[in-house]
Structures are given as C-alpha cells and as structure tokens.
Design a protein around this motif. Structure first.
Motif, mmCIF file in Angstrom:
data_model
loop_
_atom_site.group_PDB
_atom_site.id
_atom_site.type_symbol
_atom_site.label_atom_id
_atom_site.label_comp_id
_atom_site.label_asym_id
_atom_site.label_seq_id
_atom_site.Cartn_x
_atom_site.Cartn_y
_atom_site.Cartn_z
ATOM 1 N N GLN A 52 0.811 -1.221 0.000
ATOM 2 C CA GLN A 52 0.000 0.000 0.000
ATOM 3 C C GLN A 52 0.842 1.269 0.000
ATOM 4 O OE1 GLN A 52 -3.595 -0.070 2.211
ATOM 5 N NE2 GLN A 52 -3.486 2.065 2.837
ATOM 6 N N TRP A 53 1.940 1.269 0.744
ATOM 7 C CA TRP A 53 2.686 2.510 0.946
ATOM 8 C C TRP A 53 3.999 2.580 0.174
ATOM 9 C CZ3 TRP A 53 1.501 1.697 6.773
ATOM 10 C CH2 TRP A 53 0.223 2.198 7.072
ATOM 11 N N GLY A 54 4.383 1.524 -0.480
ATOM 12 C CA GLY A 54 5.556 1.580 -1.336
ATOM 13 C C GLY A 54 6.881 1.453 -0.591
ATOM 14 N N LEU A 55 7.965 1.712 -1.345
ATOM 15 C CA LEU A 55 9.310 1.550 -0.793
ATOM 16 C C LEU A 55 9.587 2.503 0.362
ATOM 17 C CD1 LEU A 55 11.567 1.022 -3.944
ATOM 18 C CD2 LEU A 55 11.046 -0.649 -2.163
ATOM 19 N N ASP A 56 8.927 3.647 0.383
ATOM 20 C CA ASP A 56 9.169 4.594 1.478
ATOM 21 C C ASP A 56 8.890 3.967 2.833
ATOM 22 O OD1 ASP A 56 9.956 6.596 -0.205
ATOM 23 O OD2 ASP A 56 8.079 7.727 -0.114
ATOM 24 N N TRP A 57 7.914 3.048 2.871
ATOM 25 C CA TRP A 57 7.584 2.406 4.155
ATOM 26 C C TRP A 57 8.781 1.638 4.711
ATOM 27 C CZ3 TRP A 57 6.709 -2.881 5.630
ATOM 28 C CH2 TRP A 57 6.193 -3.008 6.929
ATOM 29 N N LEU A 58 9.604 1.084 3.826
ATOM 30 C CA LEU A 58 10.768 0.316 4.275
ATOM 31 C C LEU A 58 11.848 1.199 4.873
ATOM 32 C CD1 LEU A 58 11.129 -2.197 1.308
ATOM 33 C CD2 LEU A 58 9.999 -2.569 3.502
ATOM 34 N N SER A 59 11.722 2.515 4.712
ATOM 35 C CA SER A 59 12.727 3.435 5.241
ATOM 36 C C SER A 59 12.244 4.255 6.423
ATOM 37 C CB SER A 59 13.182 4.404 4.136
ATOM 38 O OG SER A 59 13.797 3.712 3.082
ATOM 39 N N GLN A 60 10.929 4.225 6.698
ATOM 40 C CA GLN A 60 10.428 5.103 7.756
ATOM 41 C C GLN A 60 9.208 4.554 8.490
ATOM 42 O OE1 GLN A 60 9.561 8.611 5.444
ATOM 43 N NE2 GLN A 60 7.659 7.788 4.628
ATOM 44 N N TRP A 106 2.154 1.461 10.766
ATOM 45 C CA TRP A 106 2.187 2.915 10.629
ATOM 46 C C TRP A 106 2.990 3.265 9.389
ATOM 47 C CZ3 TRP A 106 2.339 0.174 15.040
ATOM 48 C CH2 TRP A 106 1.528 0.572 16.116
ATOM 49 N N ARG A 107 2.489 4.225 8.627
ATOM 50 C CA ARG A 107 3.210 4.620 7.417
ATOM 51 C C ARG A 107 4.545 5.267 7.747
ATOM 52 N NH1 ARG A 107 0.482 7.285 2.108
ATOM 53 N NH2 ARG A 107 2.359 7.339 0.805
ATOM 54 N N LYS A 108 4.576 6.016 8.849
ATOM 55 C CA LYS A 108 5.798 6.725 9.218
ATOM 56 C C LYS A 108 5.896 6.827 10.729
ATOM 57 C CE LYS A 108 8.384 10.926 7.983
ATOM 58 N NZ LYS A 108 8.349 12.193 7.222
ATOM 59 N N ASP A 109 7.103 6.679 11.237
ATOM 60 C CA ASP A 109 7.378 6.859 12.657
ATOM 61 C C ASP A 109 8.414 7.970 12.784
ATOM 62 O OD1 ASP A 109 8.484 6.646 15.303
ATOM 63 O OD2 ASP A 109 7.580 4.661 15.455
ATOM 64 N N ASP A 110 7.992 9.076 13.371
ATOM 65 C CA ASP A 110 8.858 10.262 13.443
ATOM 66 C C ASP A 110 9.651 10.361 14.744
ATOM 67 O OD1 ASP A 110 8.224 11.362 10.936
ATOM 68 O OD2 ASP A 110 6.364 12.202 11.728
ATOM 69 N N THR A 111 9.551 9.366 15.616
ATOM 70 C CA THR A 111 10.291 9.438 16.869
ATOM 71 C C THR A 111 11.791 9.346 16.585
ATOM 72 O OG1 THR A 111 10.030 7.047 17.168
ATOM 73 C CG2 THR A 111 8.403 8.474 18.226
ATOM 74 N N PRO A 112 12.630 9.842 17.500
ATOM 75 C CA PRO A 112 14.078 9.846 17.244
ATOM 76 C C PRO A 112 14.616 8.448 16.967
ATOM 77 C CG PRO A 112 13.544 11.234 19.130
ATOM 78 C CD PRO A 112 12.284 10.514 18.772
ATOM 79 N N LEU A 113 15.617 8.380 16.119
ATOM 80 C CA LEU A 113 16.242 7.098 15.813
ATOM 81 C C LEU A 113 16.966 6.558 17.040
ATOM 82 C CD1 LEU A 113 17.873 7.701 12.309
ATOM 83 C CD2 LEU A 113 15.728 6.543 12.825
ATOM 84 N N PRO A 114 16.887 5.245 17.272
ATOM 85 C CA PRO A 114 17.652 4.678 18.387
ATOM 86 C C PRO A 114 19.128 4.604 18.043
ATOM 87 C CG PRO A 114 16.589 2.934 17.156
ATOM 88 C CD PRO A 114 16.099 4.225 16.559
ATOM 89 N N SER A 115 19.941 4.535 19.065
ATOM 90 C CA SER A 115 21.376 4.326 18.853
ATOM 91 C C SER A 115 21.639 2.847 18.577
ATOM 92 C CB SER A 115 22.161 4.755 20.087
ATOM 93 O OG SER A 115 21.960 6.125 20.364
#
Length: 264
Positions: A52-60, A106-115
């Motif tokens: 449904q959301w394309g390749l962008d989903w695999l990055s965010q 979720w299409r996008k998760d905007d929380t800070p990236l983990p270390s």
C-alpha cells in the motif's frame, strides 16, 4: 480500503534447532503439527503496508505484530488489512477459522532514531549456556551476528514466505521478515534453547538493504520474567549495514514454555 490476501502457509523451520517447528515435538504440547515460525507470519503481515505505501515504508515505517494461535504448514491463511481513521493499517491473520495473529502498521514513525546497540562476541555453539533467568539477565548484550545479504537467499526467503518478489526487486532488496528472523538468530546463537515460541514484535524500519550489503544484528535483554508459567525474554535489537540503521525494535519470546517446565 480493505486488502484481503489468501496464501498457503509453509513451515520453513522443520530442520530448525527449535523443535517446536517439528510435528512430533509440537504435538506433545497440544499442537496438531509443527508451528510456522512467527517471523514468517510476520512476513505475511508486512506485505500489506509494503504493497500500500511503497518503498518509502521500508525506510520510515513501523509494524507491530502479536501471535496468539499457531499457523500450520499447509493452512489456507487469510491476511486482512484495513485502513483506520488515524491513518494506520490494522492487520489480522486467520487460519482454520481462527484468529491467529493481529497487528498494526504505521506509514511513518517520526520518533528519534535509536542508537546502535553494543557489540559482543558470539559464543561457540558448544559453549552456549542453557537459557535461564541467570544466563539472560536484564542488561545482557547478546552475541553480534554479521552476515552478507545475498539476493538469491533473499529471493528464496520471499518465495518461502509467499511474498511477491517484485515488491523487493526480485530479492535484491531485503524484506522485513528476513531481517526480523535475525532477532530470533541472535537469541538462539547466544544461549541453548529447547522448544521456544516467538510471541510478539514491535519493529521500526529505517532504510533499504540490498544485495551484497553487510548486515549486523545486535541485541540486549531488557526483561526476563515468568507469566502464566512461561518464562519470557524481551530483547531490544538493531540491524544495521556499516553503522547505517536498517531496522530496530523489541522482540518477545517464550524461551521456556510452561509445558516444558512441567515436564522437568
């Protein structure tokens, strides 16, 4: 929009060290056959947000999945994904007329990236301690797994998990299910496990991994407790390619089922 997808489940782990996937062992615990791995049921579920959301989903994107009842080899399995008013996808897996797994994407998760988590040596197979409260204390860093991702192996995994290879460039791009399986491996290669069951995962996706990339899986124990007679370990994990984060998340597994403990 509602997506319906029907597939025939396949048990990829009949030869696994985890004998819960073998018919004879699984039947002793009241199952009718070897369990299809939870990471493969997760792969069935991850199809919907990718489609449904394309390749962008695999990055965010993000996906959370919980496994309640088993899926068996050969089961006609239906995966249903429905758009929700808040923009998420609710995902349900049914087999044999039963609700087997549920989740949210979720299409996008905007929380800070983990270390990236710390590294540790992988013990030799014969040196692994038995899985227990003592060998898996909170804060323990599990052995770091390092491997190269190859497209032919990725394609085989896509075929085994009934995925459309075109969604992952014919296997040249790694799938979420392939990566999540590494969270199982990082546990199994750090301690000796008897029959054990993956029960839940909450996963964030951070970037694309392609043919020839080096995958590095790290994990740390964040909980180890008894619930309803089961011993359950919870891991936080990160998967990266040369410091570039690809996946992170939390992973729950029953490493000593009540039935095994009762048998002594």
């Amino acid at each position: 929009m509602t997506q319906h997808r029907t597939l025939i489940a396949y048990n990829t782990a009949t030869a696994s060290e985890n004998r819960i996937h073998a018919d004879d062992v699984a039947s002793r615990f009241g199952f009718t056959g070897g369990l299809v791995p939870g990471v493969d049921v997760f792969a069935y579920m991850a199809h919907a947000p990718r489609a449904q959301w394309g390749l962008d989903w695999l990055s965010q994107g993000r996906i959370k999945a919980k496994f309640g009842k088993p899926v068996y080899d050969g089961d006609e399995t239906t995966v249903t994904a429905e758009d929700q008013p808040d923009g998420t996808l609710s995902i349900a897996v049914q087999a044999r007329g039963l609700d087997c797994a549920s989740g949210t994407a979720w299409r996008k998760d905007d929380t800070p990236l983990p270390s990236l988590l710390p590294e540790a040596e992988v013990p030799r197979p014969e040196d692994r301690p038995d899985a227990s409260m003592e060998s898996l204390p909170v804060g323990k860093v599990l052995g770091t797994l390092k491997e190269i991702f190859f497209a032919d192996v990725g394609l085989s995994n896509l075929q085994n998990t009934r995925e459309d290879p075109a969604l992952f460039d014919g296997g040249n791009l790694v799938s979420p299910g392939y990566m999540l399986r590494r969270a199982n491996y990082v546990l199994a290669r750090s301690v000796k496990l008897g029959p054990w069951i993956h029960v839940e995962s909450d996963v964030r996706l951070h970037g694309l991994i392609s043919d020839g990339d080096l995958l590095e899986t790290r994990a740390i124990v964040v909980a180890n407790e008894e619930k309803n007679g089961h011993l359950i370990v919870t891991l936080d994990f990160t998967i990266a390619c040369r410091e570039r984060l690809a996946m992170s998340g939390r992973h729950w597994a029953i490493y000593a089922p009540r039935q095994v403990r009762e048998l002594g």
